[in-house]
Design a protein around this motif. Sequence first.
Motif, PDB file in Angstrom:
ATOM      1  N   TYR A 111     -20.765   2.974   7.336  1.00  0.00           N
ATOM      2  CA  TYR A 111     -20.560   3.919   6.234  1.00  0.00           C
ATOM      3  C   TYR A 111     -21.789   3.964   5.321  1.00  0.00           C
ATOM      4  CZ  TYR A 111     -19.198   5.209   1.483  1.00  0.00           C
ATOM      5  OH  TYR A 111     -19.171   5.751   0.219  1.00  0.00           O
ATOM      6  N   SER A 112     -22.260   2.813   4.887  1.00  0.00           N
ATOM      7  CA  SER A 112     -23.366   2.766   3.922  1.00  0.00           C
ATOM      8  C   SER A 112     -24.669   3.276   4.527  1.00  0.00           C
ATOM      9  CB  SER A 112     -23.557   1.342   3.390  1.00  0.00           C
ATOM     10  OG  SER A 112     -23.926   0.458   4.430  1.00  0.00           O
ATOM     11  N   MET A 113     -24.803   3.140   5.865  1.00  0.00           N
ATOM     12  CA  MET A 113     -26.008   3.623   6.551  1.00  0.00           C
ATOM     13  C   MET A 113     -25.846   5.066   7.023  1.00  0.00           C
ATOM     14  SD  MET A 113     -26.807   0.112   8.694  1.00  0.00           S
ATOM     15  CE  MET A 113     -28.314   0.734   9.469  1.00  0.00           C
ATOM     16  N   GLU A 114     -24.683   5.651   6.718  1.00  0.00           N
ATOM     17  CA  GLU A 114     -24.374   7.045   7.065  1.00  0.00           C
ATOM     18  C   GLU A 114     -24.505   7.307   8.566  1.00  0.00           C
ATOM     19  OE1 GLU A 114     -26.881   9.449   4.572  1.00  0.00           O
ATOM     20  OE2 GLU A 114     -25.636   9.090   2.794  1.00  0.00           O
ATOM     21  N   LEU A 115     -24.003   6.384   9.353  1.00  0.00           N
ATOM     22  CA  LEU A 115     -24.059   6.519  10.808  1.00  0.00           C
ATOM     23  C   LEU A 115     -22.867   7.319  11.322  1.00  0.00           C
ATOM     24  CD1 LEU A 115     -25.120   2.896  11.831  1.00  0.00           C
ATOM     25  CD2 LEU A 115     -26.578   4.906  11.488  1.00  0.00           C
ATOM     26  N   ARG A 153      -6.906   0.466  10.103  1.00  0.00           N
ATOM     27  CA  ARG A 153      -7.718   1.468  10.809  1.00  0.00           C
ATOM     28  C   ARG A 153      -7.646   2.818  10.093  1.00  0.00           C
ATOM     29  NH1 ARG A 153      -4.957   3.991  15.880  1.00  0.00           N
ATOM     30  NH2 ARG A 153      -3.600   4.427  14.116  1.00  0.00           N
ATOM     31  N   ASP A 154      -6.437   3.213   9.766  1.00  0.00           N
ATOM     32  CA  ASP A 154      -6.247   4.505   9.100  1.00  0.00           C
ATOM     33  C   ASP A 154      -6.909   4.537   7.723  1.00  0.00           C
ATOM     34  OD1 ASP A 154      -4.787   5.122  11.333  1.00  0.00           O
ATOM     35  OD2 ASP A 154      -2.823   4.977  10.365  1.00  0.00           O
ATOM     36  N   GLU A 155      -6.871   3.409   7.020  1.00  0.00           N
ATOM     37  CA  GLU A 155      -7.490   3.361   5.689  1.00  0.00           C
ATOM     38  C   GLU A 155      -9.007   3.518   5.795  1.00  0.00           C
ATOM     39  OE1 GLU A 155      -7.763   0.567   1.673  1.00  0.00           O
ATOM     40  OE2 GLU A 155      -6.472  -0.051   3.341  1.00  0.00           O
ATOM     41  N   PHE A 156      -9.611   2.893   6.778  1.00  0.00           N
ATOM     42  CA  PHE A 156     -11.054   3.039   6.964  1.00  0.00           C
ATOM     43  C   PHE A 156     -11.418   4.480   7.295  1.00  0.00           C
ATOM     44  CE2 PHE A 156     -11.647  -1.551   7.035  1.00  0.00           C
ATOM     45  CZ  PHE A 156     -12.942  -1.684   6.536  1.00  0.00           C
ATOM     46  N   MET A 157     -10.589   5.125   8.089  1.00  0.00           N
ATOM     47  CA  MET A 157     -10.852   6.518   8.444  1.00  0.00           C
ATOM     48  C   MET A 157     -10.759   7.416   7.210  1.00  0.00           C
ATOM     49  SD  MET A 157      -8.767   6.734  12.058  1.00  0.00           S
ATOM     50  CE  MET A 157      -9.037   8.489  12.281  1.00  0.00           C
ATOM     51  N   TYR A 168     -18.607  -5.297  -2.174  1.00  0.00           N
ATOM     52  CA  TYR A 168     -18.492  -3.860  -1.927  1.00  0.00           C
ATOM     53  C   TYR A 168     -17.039  -3.373  -1.909  1.00  0.00           C
ATOM     54  CZ  TYR A 168     -23.429  -4.202  -0.781  1.00  0.00           C
ATOM     55  OH  TYR A 168     -24.781  -4.428  -0.843  1.00  0.00           O
ATOM     56  N   ASP A 169     -16.112  -4.264  -2.273  1.00  0.00           N
ATOM     57  CA  ASP A 169     -14.690  -3.906  -2.342  1.00  0.00           C
ATOM     58  C   ASP A 169     -14.219  -3.260  -1.042  1.00  0.00           C
ATOM     59  OD1 ASP A 169     -12.172  -3.687  -3.490  1.00  0.00           O
ATOM     60  OD2 ASP A 169     -12.585  -1.705  -4.333  1.00  0.00           O
ATOM     61  N   VAL A 170     -14.503  -3.940   0.055  1.00  0.00           N
ATOM     62  CA  VAL A 170     -14.176  -3.418   1.381  1.00  0.00           C
ATOM     63  C   VAL A 170     -12.740  -3.800   1.752  1.00  0.00           C
ATOM     64  CG1 VAL A 170     -14.852  -3.401   3.819  1.00  0.00           C
ATOM     65  CG2 VAL A 170     -16.587  -3.711   2.042  1.00  0.00           C
TER      66      VAL A 170
END
Length: 246
Positions: A54-58, A78-82, A187-189
Amino acid sequence: MKHIVEPDLMAVNKLLQDLTAADRIRWAVETFGKDAVLLSSMQSSASVLMHYFYSMELENEILFVDTGYHFRETLLLRDEFMRRYKLNMVTLYPELTPEQQEKNFERKLYLFADGQKECCRLRKTVPFLNHMKQYGRKLAMVGLRRSEGGRRAKLNPLLQDPRTHGYTLHPIFDWTDKQIQTYLQEYDVPVHPLHKQNYPSIGCECCTTSVEPGEDPRAGRWRHLVSAGDEGPKYCNINCSDGSGI
């Protein structure tokens, strides 16, 4: 950084050894383009790597294998990350549903020592390898670390995977548990909630239990298959790194 088509393992491992995790990921993407993917288990190390994407915008694929036996919390993460990070998450599925598999084998494979390996192969490894081969993906990044011990204690950054005629990259192979936790907090991941309930290692719900203080972190995996004089299985073998090459 030089574009390498067929990496010289010794030279590349020497290069990657002293790079940051971000630079190791960057090397993979610069070298293999879209054919560099992340294989996510939704555990804490995977949370770190997904946040890096995410942070590297890949836009590279993040592969998640839905075995049909996962904890509900795993699927929700998984759904939360999406939702939160808009990642290119690709969910892979086994050919058979759990019910079809049980009917074919006339038993629940995971309940038997001689069936567990085949269950893991059919429901985890085969979907992953089929995707890699079908779409020509050449490198899979995974969150394995030396500090986990066992076969993983000797990990190198890059490893050949003969199953895909490609490679496995361990971007955080040299990270400690403290580094993982520090990154996640800074980073509150999102983190798998079962980690806080004494589940340091999380697989399928039917094959994973919590661990007691002082137990090996992987003691909760396939505990039901441990017998006198036999430690039971330790790995599902979706990771080439857990095979005989290490």
